[in-house]
Design a protein around this motif. Structure first.
Motif, PDB file in Angstrom:
ATOM      1  N   MET A   1       1.271  -1.310  -0.010  1.00  0.00           N
ATOM      2  CA  MET A   1       0.251  -0.216   0.325  1.00  0.00           C
ATOM      3  C   MET A   1       0.576   0.757  -0.462  1.00  0.00           C
ATOM      4  SD  MET A   1      -3.016   1.074   2.129  1.00  0.00           S
ATOM      5  CE  MET A   1      -4.315   2.001   1.894  1.00  0.00           C
ATOM      6  N   SER A   2       1.307   1.819  -0.771  1.00  0.00           N
ATOM      7  CA  SER A   2       1.349   3.405  -1.543  1.00  0.00           C
ATOM      8  C   SER A   2       1.376   4.211   0.348  1.00  0.00           C
ATOM      9  CB  SER A   2       1.129   3.902  -2.452  1.00  0.00           C
ATOM     10  OG  SER A   2      -0.203   4.772  -2.593  1.00  0.00           O
ATOM     11  N   LYS A   3       2.391   5.074   0.660  1.00  0.00           N
ATOM     12  CA  LYS A   3       2.155   6.011   1.249  1.00  0.00           C
ATOM     13  C   LYS A   3       1.646   7.568   1.187  1.00  0.00           C
ATOM     14  CE  LYS A   3       6.197   4.464   4.170  1.00  0.00           C
ATOM     15  NZ  LYS A   3       7.733   5.460   4.451  1.00  0.00           N
ATOM     16  N   THR A   4       1.136   7.836   2.222  1.00  0.00           N
ATOM     17  CA  THR A   4       0.155   9.710   1.668  1.00  0.00           C
ATOM     18  C   THR A   4       1.038  10.112   1.984  1.00  0.00           C
ATOM     19  OG1 THR A   4      -0.424  10.222   3.978  1.00  0.00           O
ATOM     20  CG2 THR A   4      -1.426   8.864   3.141  1.00  0.00           C
ATOM     21  N   TRP A   5       0.703  11.446   0.471  1.00  0.00           N
ATOM     22  CA  TRP A   5       2.072  12.831   0.734  1.00  0.00           C
ATOM     23  C   TRP A   5       1.770  13.130   1.945  1.00  0.00           C
ATOM     24  CZ3 TRP A   5       4.488  12.409  -3.754  1.00  0.00           C
ATOM     25  CH2 TRP A   5       4.033  12.630  -4.660  1.00  0.00           C
ATOM     26  N   CYS A   6       1.348  12.939   3.104  1.00  0.00           N
ATOM     27  CA  CYS A   6       1.829  13.400   4.069  1.00  0.00           C
ATOM     28  C   CYS A   6       2.649  12.865   4.262  1.00  0.00           C
ATOM     29  CB  CYS A   6       0.531  13.813   5.053  1.00  0.00           C
ATOM     30  SG  CYS A   6       1.152  14.080   6.217  1.00  0.00           S
ATOM     31  N   GLU A   7       2.656  11.249   4.641  1.00  0.00           N
ATOM     32  CA  GLU A   7       3.599  10.281   5.270  1.00  0.00           C
ATOM     33  C   GLU A   7       5.149  10.436   4.676  1.00  0.00           C
ATOM     34  OE1 GLU A   7       0.242   6.749   7.092  1.00  0.00           O
ATOM     35  OE2 GLU A   7       0.781   7.152   4.740  1.00  0.00           O
ATOM     36  N   ARG A   8       4.931  11.173   3.453  1.00  0.00           N
ATOM     37  CA  ARG A   8       6.230  11.171   2.353  1.00  0.00           C
ATOM     38  C   ARG A   8       7.003  12.081   3.348  1.00  0.00           C
ATOM     39  NH1 ARG A   8       5.354   7.681  -2.549  1.00  0.00           N
ATOM     40  NH2 ARG A   8       3.570   7.441  -2.637  1.00  0.00           N
ATOM     41  N   ILE A   9       6.584  12.737   4.099  1.00  0.00           N
ATOM     42  CA  ILE A   9       7.661  14.422   4.414  1.00  0.00           C
ATOM     43  C   ILE A   9       8.680  14.159   5.279  1.00  0.00           C
ATOM     44  CG2 ILE A   9       6.894  16.848   5.251  1.00  0.00           C
ATOM     45  CD1 ILE A   9       4.606  17.149   3.490  1.00  0.00           C
ATOM     46  N   ASN A  10       9.077  14.468   5.425  1.00  0.00           N
ATOM     47  CA  ASN A  10      10.201  14.219   6.954  1.00  0.00           C
ATOM     48  C   ASN A  10       9.729  14.637   7.551  1.00  0.00           C
ATOM     49  OD1 ASN A  10      12.249  14.800   9.196  1.00  0.00           O
ATOM     50  ND2 ASN A  10      14.019  15.536   7.472  1.00  0.00           N
ATOM     51  N   PRO A  11       9.629  13.946   8.605  1.00  0.00           N
ATOM     52  CA  PRO A  11       8.651  13.966  10.222  1.00  0.00           C
ATOM     53  C   PRO A  11       8.986  14.776  10.575  1.00  0.00           C
ATOM     54  CG  PRO A  11       9.864  11.828  10.161  1.00  0.00           C
ATOM     55  CD  PRO A  11      10.226  12.691   8.620  1.00  0.00           C
ATOM     56  N   VAL A  12      10.744  15.502  11.100  1.00  0.00           N
ATOM     57  CA  VAL A  12      11.059  16.421  11.139  1.00  0.00           C
ATOM     58  C   VAL A  12      10.169  17.879  11.521  1.00  0.00           C
ATOM     59  CG1 VAL A  12      13.140  17.761  12.326  1.00  0.00           C
ATOM     60  CG2 VAL A  12      13.080  16.133  12.301  1.00  0.00           C
ATOM     61  N   VAL A  13       9.602  18.309  10.019  1.00  0.00           N
ATOM     62  CA  VAL A  13       9.273  18.863   9.074  1.00  0.00           C
ATOM     63  C   VAL A  13       7.911  19.225   8.797  1.00  0.00           C
ATOM     64  CG1 VAL A  13       8.900  20.216   6.746  1.00  0.00           C
ATOM     65  CG2 VAL A  13      11.177  19.061   7.655  1.00  0.00           C
ATOM     66  N   ARG A  14       7.374  17.984   8.905  1.00  0.00           N
ATOM     67  CA  ARG A  14       6.186  17.480   9.302  1.00  0.00           C
ATOM     68  C   ARG A  14       5.450  17.960  10.736  1.00  0.00           C
ATOM     69  NH1 ARG A  14       5.601  11.890   8.472  1.00  0.00           N
ATOM     70  NH2 ARG A  14       5.114  11.526  11.081  1.00  0.00           N
ATOM     71  N   ASP A  15       6.083  17.724  11.593  1.00  0.00           N
ATOM     72  CA  ASP A  15       5.105  18.098  12.995  1.00  0.00           C
ATOM     73  C   ASP A  15       5.944  19.043  13.900  1.00  0.00           C
ATOM     74  OD1 ASP A  15       4.675  15.287  13.284  1.00  0.00           O
ATOM     75  OD2 ASP A  15       6.561  14.499  13.557  1.00  0.00           O
TER      76      ASP A  15
END
Length: 418
Positions: A1-15
């Motif tokens: 199952m492919s990841k969402t675009w949000c899941e592909r973002i560096n978690p440091v930046v995402r959070d």
């Protein structure tokens, strides 16, 4: 199952939360007729002779890259200015780097010096970019809270108490954004002793150094033994009304500057040559214009300080920069509630104090880099809100202070007259 675009973002930046200032000013942009005391930007236009130097450089064909380190002539001018003003000497060829604003200088310094997990001590309230930039560099932020009872000034004891085996850097900004606090030489000497004893590197953001109204600014790098362990950051945005030109600089030990330059050459390459030519003109011939602007800021500072106190809001006397930081707890509102209510009911924009960290809760930041007409009207509107919240104005025996339209030597647009 492919990841969402949000899941592909560096978690440091995402959070990472968005800037508290940017979020609030998105609201401001949707409201008509607002008087803004929020943006930390001079209302003066860059003096004409500086703009003319840029135009002339274009006419002469200066449209190419410069050295990664910046124009050598500009670096020599920066070195002379620091030597003449503070008695601290830097080699223009190896100890000075011209950057795209002080923001890039800070980013480069942190990325060059911080290893994953290193702790960076930051006095709070602090400029909104400091903590996120440390996190993006892989560091851990250790806030050092300050309050109005201590004049929003950091103490050597606070620094000492916060140090752990992972502490690597102390990040200072005095005169301070958002409070306007200034550290005196004695306090800085005490902090310098702690930094030396624990082998800390100090990053000193001194972008507001020339906007000091009470006492004298002390350059951290000029203190005994501090030049070798200090990365000094400064620029042209505030003192010379050159925010949009994006020219800053970093000075420090040759090894620090070489490491920062290595990152700079792979990312930004160099600051725009036309902006560097303008900065050179500012250093050569801009002192009188800068001093006129500083005198005007000081006049506004006094008006704003007394107006807040008269309307019943406790306010620490800002000794530098161009911000006041009144306490609004007496209104019964939080910082965000006060700012939003003021915007909605009176169409005045200020910045909630909690945008600068938890220590800023209960305060709002008000920039007095605005015309006296706008300041006067904004303060009258704010006083109306404060009265509606049941705050009794201070009883004064003299008539309310007037808000003159403008001073001779300052144009209607707010720029210094030629």
């Amino acid at each position: 199952m492919s990841k969402t675009w949000c899941e592909r973002i560096n978690p440091v930046v995402r959070d990472m939360p968005p800037s508290g200032i940017r979020r609030f000013f998105d609201m401001v942009a949707e409201t008509k007729g607002v008087i803004s005391l929020g943006v930390g930007e001079p209302d003066f236009v860059t003096p004409w002779h500086i703009r003319e130097a840029c135009i002339y450089s274009l006419e002469k064909g200066y449209t190419m890259y410069t050295s990664n380190s910046g124009l050598l002539e500009l670096r020599y001018a920066i070195a002379r200015d620091l030597a003449d003003t503070y008695g601290v000497f830097y080699d223009p060829r190896s100890e000075i780097l011209v950057t795209v604003g002080v923001s890039q200088a800070l980013d480069l310094a942190l990325r060059a010096l911080v290893c994953p997990g290193d702790e960076v001590l930051i006095p709070e309230p602090s400029y909104v970019s400091y903590a996120p930039t440390v996190i993006l560099a892989g560091g851990k932020v250790v806030p050092l809270p300050t309050g109005m009872e201590q004049g929003f000034c950091l103490s050597a004891h606070q620094v000492e108490a916060a140090i752990t085996p992972r502490t690597k850097l102390l990040l200072l900004c005095y005169p301070n954004n958002p409070t306007g606090a200034v550290l005196d030489r004695k306090t800085l000497l005490e902090i310098a002793e702690v930094a030396a004893a624990h082998d800390l590197i100090v990053i000193s953001d001194e972008i507001y150094d020339r906007l000091t109204y009470v006492g004298q600014h002390t350059c951290v790098a000029s203190l005994p033994g501090m030049k070798e362990r200090t990365v000094l950051l400064n620029g042209f945005s505030k003192s010379y009304a050159m925010t949009g030109w994006r020219v800053g600089y970093a000075c420090g030990h040759g090894d620090f500057i070489a490491a920062m330059t290595k990152i700079h050459q792979y990312t930004m390459l160099c600051a725009p040559i036309t902006a560097q030519m303008a900065a050179l003109e500012a250093l050569k011939n801009g002192r009188s214009g800068m001093e006129r602007m500083v005198r005007e800021y000081n006049r506004r500072r006094n008006v704003v300080l007394h107006a807040f106190r008269d309307m019943g809001l406790p306010c620490f006397e800002p000794k530098g920069a161009f911000y006041a930081f009144p306490e609004i707890r007496v209104t019964g509102l939080t910082s965000e509630e006060f700012a939003e209510t003021l915007l909605q009911e009176e169409k005045v924009a200020v910045v909630p104090g909690n945008a600068f960290g938890p220590s800023g809760e209960g305060f709002v930041r008000c920039s007095y880099a605005a015309s006296l007409e706008d300041l006067g009207e904004a303060l009258r509107r704010m006083a109306r809100l404060v009265r509606r919240r049941g705050v009794r104005p201070r009883v004064i025996s003299t008539p309310p202070r007037p808000f003159p339209a403008r001073e001779a030597g300052v144009s209607a647009a707010g720029g210094a007259s030629s």
